[in-house]
Write a protein that holds these residues in place. Sequence first.
Motif, PDB file in Angstrom:
ATOM      1  N   ILE A 147      92.494  30.704  61.262  1.00 12.45           N
ATOM      2  CA  ILE A 147      92.740  32.145  61.176  1.00 12.45           C
ATOM      3  C   ILE A 147      92.787  32.759  62.571  1.00 12.45           C
ATOM      4  CG2 ILE A 147      91.760  34.356  60.439  1.00 12.45           C
ATOM      5  CD1 ILE A 147      90.660  32.915  57.974  1.00 12.45           C
ATOM      6  N   SER A 148      91.829  32.369  63.416  1.00 10.64           N
ATOM      7  CA  SER A 148      91.790  32.893  64.783  1.00 10.64           C
ATOM      8  C   SER A 148      93.023  32.460  65.565  1.00 10.64           C
ATOM      9  CB  SER A 148      90.518  32.410  65.492  1.00 10.64           C
ATOM     10  OG  SER A 148      89.356  32.807  64.797  1.00 10.64           O
ATOM     11  N   THR A 149      93.384  31.185  65.426  1.00 12.70           N
ATOM     12  CA  THR A 149      94.554  30.678  66.139  1.00 12.70           C
ATOM     13  C   THR A 149      95.826  31.371  65.672  1.00 12.70           C
ATOM     14  OG1 THR A 149      93.468  28.517  66.330  1.00 12.70           O
ATOM     15  CG2 THR A 149      95.845  28.588  66.728  1.00 12.70           C
ATOM     16  N   TRP A 150      95.946  31.591  64.367  1.00 12.70           N
ATOM     17  CA  TRP A 150      97.119  32.275  63.814  1.00 12.70           C
ATOM     18  C   TRP A 150      97.264  33.656  64.434  1.00 12.70           C
ATOM     19  CZ3 TRP A 150     100.399  30.449  59.809  1.00 12.70           C
ATOM     20  CH2 TRP A 150     101.318  31.366  59.329  1.00 12.70           C
ATOM     21  N   SER A 151      96.148  34.365  64.551  1.00 11.28           N
ATOM     22  CA  SER A 151      96.185  35.705  65.133  1.00 11.28           C
ATOM     23  C   SER A 151      96.554  35.657  66.615  1.00 11.28           C
ATOM     24  CB  SER A 151      94.822  36.385  64.959  1.00 11.28           C
ATOM     25  OG  SER A 151      94.806  37.669  65.558  1.00 11.28           O
ATOM     26  N   ILE A 152      95.934  34.720  67.355  1.00 11.71           N
ATOM     27  CA  ILE A 152      96.195  34.625  68.793  1.00 11.71           C
ATOM     28  C   ILE A 152      97.627  34.146  69.043  1.00 11.71           C
ATOM     29  CG2 ILE A 152      95.409  33.584  70.956  1.00 11.71           C
ATOM     30  CD1 ILE A 152      92.658  33.268  69.646  1.00 11.71           C
ATOM     31  N   LEU A 153      98.167  33.311  68.151  1.00 11.53           N
ATOM     32  CA  LEU A 153      99.550  32.860  68.296  1.00 11.53           C
ATOM     33  C   LEU A 153     100.524  34.029  68.276  1.00 11.53           C
ATOM     34  CD1 LEU A 153      99.696  29.624  66.088  1.00 11.53           C
ATOM     35  CD2 LEU A 153      99.983  29.763  68.569  1.00 11.53           C
ATOM     36  N   SER A 154     100.202  35.067  67.510  1.00  4.74           N
ATOM     37  CA  SER A 154     101.093  36.229  67.464  1.00  4.74           C
ATOM     38  C   SER A 154     101.185  36.896  68.832  1.00  4.74           C
ATOM     39  CB  SER A 154     100.605  37.225  66.406  1.00  4.74           C
ATOM     40  OG  SER A 154      99.340  37.774  66.761  1.00  4.74           O
ATOM     41  N   ILE A 155     100.103  36.840  69.606  1.00  6.11           N
ATOM     42  CA  ILE A 155     100.152  37.349  70.982  1.00  6.11           C
ATOM     43  C   ILE A 155     101.095  36.489  71.809  1.00  6.11           C
ATOM     44  CG2 ILE A 155      98.785  37.851  73.051  1.00  6.11           C
ATOM     45  CD1 ILE A 155      96.391  38.286  71.316  1.00  6.11           C
ATOM     46  N   GLY A 156     101.065  35.187  71.549  1.00 10.62           N
ATOM     47  CA  GLY A 156     101.978  34.293  72.248  1.00 10.62           C
ATOM     48  C   GLY A 156     103.426  34.628  71.982  1.00 10.62           C
ATOM     49  N   PHE A 157     103.761  34.957  70.725  1.00 14.88           N
ATOM     50  CA  PHE A 157     105.125  35.366  70.411  1.00 14.88           C
ATOM     51  C   PHE A 157     105.503  36.642  71.160  1.00 14.88           C
ATOM     52  CE2 PHE A 157     104.854  32.737  66.446  1.00 14.88           C
ATOM     53  CZ  PHE A 157     105.972  31.981  66.709  1.00 14.88           C
ATOM     54  N   PHE A 158     104.556  37.575  71.228  1.00 14.89           N
ATOM     55  CA  PHE A 158     104.841  38.826  71.913  1.00 14.89           C
ATOM     56  C   PHE A 158     105.073  38.594  73.406  1.00 14.89           C
ATOM     57  CE2 PHE A 158     103.315  42.666  74.160  1.00 14.89           C
ATOM     58  CZ  PHE A 158     104.298  43.545  73.732  1.00 14.89           C
ATOM     59  N   ILE A 159     104.221  37.752  74.026  1.00 14.41           N
ATOM     60  CA  ILE A 159     104.396  37.442  75.448  1.00 14.41           C
ATOM     61  C   ILE A 159     105.742  36.764  75.670  1.00 14.41           C
ATOM     62  CG2 ILE A 159     103.506  36.090  77.383  1.00 14.41           C
ATOM     63  CD1 ILE A 159     100.711  36.434  76.189  1.00 14.41           C
ATOM     64  N   ALA A 160     106.066  35.800  74.809  1.00 18.70           N
ATOM     65  CA  ALA A 160     107.332  35.067  74.958  1.00 18.70           C
ATOM     66  C   ALA A 160     108.537  35.974  74.785  1.00 18.70           C
ATOM     67  CB  ALA A 160     107.389  33.923  73.946  1.00 18.70           C
ATOM     68  N   SER A 161     108.379  37.043  74.022  1.00 19.48           N
ATOM     69  CA  SER A 161     109.511  37.928  73.768  1.00 19.48           C
ATOM     70  C   SER A 161     109.783  38.900  74.910  1.00 19.48           C
ATOM     71  CB  SER A 161     109.277  38.716  72.473  1.00 19.48           C
ATOM     72  OG  SER A 161     108.177  39.602  72.629  1.00 19.48           O
ATOM     73  N   ILE A 162     108.813  39.053  75.831  1.00 15.24           N
ATOM     74  CA  ILE A 162     108.997  40.043  76.899  1.00 15.24           C
ATOM     75  C   ILE A 162     109.063  39.433  78.294  1.00 15.24           C
ATOM     76  CG2 ILE A 162     107.901  41.874  75.560  1.00 15.24           C
ATOM     77  CD1 ILE A 162     105.373  41.463  77.173  1.00 15.24           C
ATOM     78  N   VAL A 163     108.645  38.173  78.466  1.00 10.49           N
ATOM     79  CA  VAL A 163     108.697  37.576  79.801  1.00 10.49           C
ATOM     80  C   VAL A 163     110.161  37.385  80.197  1.00 10.49           C
ATOM     81  CG1 VAL A 163     106.456  36.439  79.698  1.00 10.49           C
ATOM     82  CG2 VAL A 163     108.460  35.282  78.785  1.00 10.49           C
ATOM     83  N   PRO A 164     110.473  37.579  81.483  1.00  9.85           N
ATOM     84  CA  PRO A 164     111.879  37.505  81.896  1.00  9.85           C
ATOM     85  C   PRO A 164     112.460  36.106  81.865  1.00  9.85           C
ATOM     86  CG  PRO A 164     110.444  37.838  83.797  1.00  9.85           C
ATOM     87  CD  PRO A 164     109.578  37.979  82.591  1.00  9.85           C
ATOM     88  N   THR A 165     111.681  35.100  82.287  1.00  9.56           N
ATOM     89  CA  THR A 165     112.189  33.724  82.319  1.00  9.56           C
ATOM     90  C   THR A 165     111.102  32.772  81.841  1.00  9.56           C
ATOM     91  OG1 THR A 165     111.448  33.337  84.609  1.00  9.56           O
ATOM     92  CG2 THR A 165     113.685  34.241  84.294  1.00  9.56           C
ATOM     93  N   ALA A 166     111.537  31.586  81.436  1.00  8.77           N
ATOM     94  CA  ALA A 166     110.589  30.579  80.970  1.00  8.77           C
ATOM     95  C   ALA A 166     109.697  30.069  82.092  1.00  8.77           C
ATOM     96  CB  ALA A 166     111.356  29.406  80.349  1.00  8.77           C
ATOM     97  N   GLY A 227      85.181  42.238  58.363  1.00  5.95           N
ATOM     98  CA  GLY A 227      85.726  43.069  59.436  1.00  5.95           C
ATOM     99  C   GLY A 227      86.424  42.259  60.502  1.00  5.95           C
ATOM    100  N   ASP A 228      85.849  41.107  60.869  1.00  4.05           N
ATOM    101  CA  ASP A 228      86.467  40.251  61.880  1.00  4.05           C
ATOM    102  C   ASP A 228      87.810  39.711  61.399  1.00  4.05           C
ATOM    103  OD1 ASP A 228      84.237  40.549  63.580  1.00  4.05           O
ATOM    104  OD2 ASP A 228      83.185  38.933  62.549  1.00  4.05           O
ATOM    105  N   VAL A 229      87.844  39.233  60.155  1.00  2.00           N
ATOM    106  CA  VAL A 229      89.097  38.704  59.596  1.00  2.00           C
ATOM    107  C   VAL A 229      90.141  39.808  59.499  1.00  2.00           C
ATOM    108  CG1 VAL A 229      90.159  37.631  57.578  1.00  2.00           C
ATOM    109  CG2 VAL A 229      87.906  36.878  58.337  1.00  2.00           C
ATOM    110  N   THR A 230      89.724  41.004  59.111  1.00  2.00           N
ATOM    111  CA  THR A 230      90.653  42.136  59.005  1.00  2.00           C
ATOM    112  C   THR A 230      91.235  42.491  60.366  1.00  2.00           C
ATOM    113  OG1 THR A 230      89.401  43.014  57.123  1.00  2.00           O
ATOM    114  CG2 THR A 230      90.891  44.526  58.267  1.00  2.00           C
ATOM    115  N   ALA A 231      90.381  42.507  61.399  1.00  2.00           N
ATOM    116  CA  ALA A 231      90.857  42.824  62.750  1.00  2.00           C
ATOM    117  C   ALA A 231      91.854  41.779  63.238  1.00  2.00           C
ATOM    118  CB  ALA A 231      89.673  42.921  63.708  1.00  2.00           C
ATOM    119  N   PHE A 236      97.639  40.230  64.188  1.00  2.00           N
ATOM    120  CA  PHE A 236      98.790  39.408  63.820  1.00  2.00           C
ATOM    121  C   PHE A 236      99.950  40.279  63.349  1.00  2.00           C
ATOM    122  CE2 PHE A 236     101.192  37.316  60.435  1.00  2.00           C
ATOM    123  CZ  PHE A 236     101.704  36.234  61.118  1.00  2.00           C
ATOM    124  N   ILE A 237      99.669  41.258  62.505  1.00  6.27           N
ATOM    125  CA  ILE A 237     100.728  42.111  61.960  1.00  6.27           C
ATOM    126  C   ILE A 237     101.405  42.920  63.071  1.00  6.27           C
ATOM    127  CG2 ILE A 237     101.180  44.103  60.472  1.00  6.27           C
ATOM    128  CD1 ILE A 237      98.946  43.065  58.640  1.00  6.27           C
TER     129      ILE A 237
END
Length: 250
Positions: A147-166, A227-231, A236-237
């Motif tokens: 669950i924690s990894t799934w949530s943190i992975l969404s941050i990874g998608f966001f970072i990957a979507s805004i960084v200029p180059t690989a 509360g932790d799971v909800t946060a 993620f959302i």
Amino acid sequence: MMLRGLWKLTWIEIKIFLREPLGAFGTIVFPVLVFLGLSQVPARKLTPSSLPANSFIRVSLPVLVSLLIAVSAVLSLVTIISIYREGGILKRLRATPLRPQTILTAHVIVKLILTAATLALMVLAGKRYYPVGAHVPLFSFTIALLISTWSILSIGFFIASIVPTARFAQPIGAIILYPMIGVSGVFVSIESLPPVLHTVARILPLTYAVPLLQGIWNGDPWSGHVGDVTALALVFIVCTALSAKVFRWE
């Protein structure tokens, strides 16, 4: 048809990942080595009176290594998605019958599988070299880590979507993610942080992943961590929605 395509793409991504020895070492082997190294050094010197050190070794250390597993998965994801974006691979994949959500879900599944595999290696190594405790609810802890990894992975998608180059994807991801561990409550309590860091910590997902992992590791019921799971679900959302918006404009 879509499900078969999802699993086929997932299997392909796993094989591609394992062909890179350095990436596999950093994601799977390195966290286990950190766990073994840190546990062996102070474990020989612990006495019954050294309760803070004993608490760190038996609870916070497994949680710290679990966070390293999650962060390593995110950094690997950031690099892969950034390469796919820059090379136009995502655009070409969108021309196939697979939907973009299926493509991104395959990457998430790969990282979750690798996270579970690394955790299993950590537990097996710990049983042989370091007694982490015989009554740890490993199944519940694995679910909490996923669950924690799934949530943190969404941050990874966001970072990957805004960084200029690989080229800069992984360094930027490391700059963003690793400092989170320092203010997440693993080393010091959130309440003892300065007001500014306390406020920052409250909006970071790791702040909620740490008490979830620590509580489940100690045998707490899931009802005490709603509360932790909800946060984590909210993170993620939000991050997934922001990532999808950026990806659509490519």
